[in-house]
Design a protein around this motif. Structure first.
Motif, short mmCIF file in Angstrom:
data_model
loop_
_atom_site.label_atom_id
_atom_site.label_comp_id
_atom_site.label_asym_id
_atom_site.label_seq_id
_atom_site.Cartn_x
_atom_site.Cartn_y
_atom_site.Cartn_z
N ALA A 106 0.82 -1.21 0.00
CA ALA A 106 0.00 0.00 0.00
C ALA A 106 0.86 1.26 0.00
N GLU A 107 1.95 1.25 0.76
CA GLU A 107 2.81 2.43 0.81
C GLU A 107 3.55 2.65 -0.51
N LEU A 108 3.97 1.57 -1.14
CA LEU A 108 4.65 1.71 -2.43
C LEU A 108 3.69 2.25 -3.49
N ALA A 109 2.45 1.78 -3.47
CA ALA A 109 1.47 2.28 -4.44
C ALA A 109 1.15 3.74 -4.19
N ALA A 110 1.04 4.13 -2.93
CA ALA A 110 0.70 5.52 -2.62
C ALA A 110 1.86 6.46 -2.92
#
Length: 488
Positions: free
Chosen positions: A355-359
């Motif tokens: 999720a953090e990489l996508a955001a």
């Protein structure tokens, strides 16, 4: 003997004769050790007996025998051979201050028979009324005396919801009730028919039943023109908004969650579309799109050109953070061998890193695409889904060309199209435009039936399709399948 014998006015040595009806103080009645019933009465049973005796008195007097002391003489107390539940119900009433602890209880004295045998006989030789008679009796009390479910429940010591269910079963078509009495229908099947009070519909579905007589199938047939409360549209709109708009919800009294069916499918669709349109307009204004539409399903025939966002190149600080996240992600994966399984903590951490990489990799649409394009707000199984980046043909940018050259090219293109197009293409296009919605729905139903027959002839393919449907529903939240198959 029919003469009453009042033990409250006698000495301890005076014992009534066998068969005497005696009024014995409640506090002088005891549980008999010779009672054949060893399993205690449930609290619900005692509550029901207390409610019954409060309204109607003791319809069946307990059977008792004198208690004898170590010297063989009467103690003045009496052992309840038959009617221990009635004694406990009166004690409950005394505890609630409804009667005195010394309340005279009408009893029958039995000194001639074996206490254990008559206790066993009383519990074994009993015949309950047929459930259908009970259902109709509750319904008759409501119709003839005007009693509510709460009043009936109070008089019989049961819950109001149980009374409502029995009243609903009592209102089933006489034809179906006769089939239930004849054991042609089970109780579960009768409850499935009772989801609707329409006798004509009940009898029609009953007449149409063939080999499949399962309660699930019957309930589906009874509600085929209604929308189940678990449907995505019903969950999205909500019961309150639907009822506020004049819709009716028919509750399922026989389900644990108390859900039911939305009777007006057209109203539900309209409310869902209105809510989707409002959400679409809010997104359009916030993001600056040219247009936005709310749809119940994805419009595969939208006829628009799709544009996609481009990934914005991160700055130095963001790139360093991305590298750190990716390094941690790779380290967790590398720590597990090929045959090892991730721990729960590792799996949760990988989810967070994803999720953090996508955001951290933001995507943006070109301003020109936003100015000409639009979006659809779609009601999916998992909730609202937004699909952006659609450019309608009329919103496409017109190329800058020479007017004379454009006219010549257009004429040549028309001539080539007329020469190359199949003769029946225009006919097919015209036919498609003139098909009515009813005919399209009928043709779709025929196609669905044909696909079902083809699938039924291929068991291996059918098994794979069923496995796929169960798998996506179990492990992929919100995933859709072409099969009407649900995990329960």
């Amino acid at each position: 003997m029919t003469a009453a014998f009042d033990t409250t006015r006698t000495t301890e040595a005076a014992v009534p004769e066998h068969g005497t009806v005696a009024f014995i103080p409640l506090n002088r009645l005891k549980k008999s050790p010779r009672n054949a019933r060893k399993t205690p009465h449930s609290a619900a049973d005692i509550e029901a007996l207390a409610a019954s005796t409060r309204e109607k008195g003791l319809l069946q007097p307990p059977v008792v025998e004198p208690e004898l002391g170590p010297d063989g003489q009467p103690t003045g107390d009496y052992l309840v051979t038959i009617g221990e539940g009635r004694r406990l119900s009166q004690l409950l009433r005394a505890k609630r201050k409804e009667i005195k602890k010394t309340e005279p209880i009408r009893c029958v004295v039995d000194t001639a028979h074996d206490a254990f045998e008559i206790s066993l006989d009383e519990n074994v030789t009993r015949f309950a009324m047929h459930p259908a008679d009970q259902f109709e009796a509750f319904r008759d009390l409501a119709d003839s005396k005007g009693w509510s479910a709460e009043e009936i429940a109070a008089r019989f010591g049961v819950s109001p919801s149980l009374v409502r269910r029995r009243m609903r079963l009592g209102a089933v078509s006489p034809t179906l009730m006769a089939a239930y009495r004849a054991e042609d229908l089970t109780l579960d099947q009768l409850m499935a028919f009772a989801v609707s009070e329409d006798h004509a519909r009940q009898e029609q579905v009953y007449a149409d039943l063939s080999y499949n007589r399962s309660p699930v199938f019957i309930r589906r047939m009874m509600t085929e023109h209604e929308v189940e409360a678990s449907d995505r549209r019903a969950r999205y709109v909500g019961v309150e908004a639907y009822e506020a708009a004049g819709g009716r919800v028919r509750r399922d009294l026989f389900s644990e969650d108390g859900q039911g069916w939305f009777e007006d499918a057209a109203l539900l669709d309209r409310l869902a579309l209105d809510k989707l349109a409002a959400e679409a307009e809010a997104v359009r204004i916030a993001e600056g799109w040219l247009w936005a539409e709310g749809r119940l399903d994805y419009p595969y025939d939208h006829g628009c050109r799709r544009v996609y966002p481009r990934v914005v190149e991160p700055d130095a600080g963001t790139q360093a953070r991305l590298d750190a996240l990716a390094k941690e992600y790779d380290a967790i994966v590398a720590s597990c061998g090929e045959d090892e399984v991730l721990t729960e903590a590792q799996d949760d951490r990988l989810t967070v890193l994803d999720a953090e990489l996508a955001a951290a990799r933001p995507e943006r649409y070109d301003p020109e695409a936003v100015a000409r394009g639009g979006l659809f707000v779609i009601l999916a199984q998992e909730g609202v889904r937004i699909e952006r980046g659609f450019v309608r043909p009329e919103d496409e940018a017109e190329p800058e060309t020479d007017p004379d050259a454009a006219a010549d090219a257009e004429g040549a293109g028309d001539a080539a199209t007329e020469a190359d197009a199949p003769e029946d293409q225009s006919d097919r296009t015209e036919t498609r435009k003139t098909l009515s919605e009813r005919l399209v729905a009928d043709l779709t139903a025929h196609r669905t039936a044909a696909l079902r027959d083809a699938l039924a002839e291929q068991p291996q393919v059918a098994l794979l399709a069923a496995l796929h449907a169960l798998t996506v529903q179990t492990f992929y939240r919100g995933a859709e399948t072409c099969l009407d198959l649900r995990v329960s």
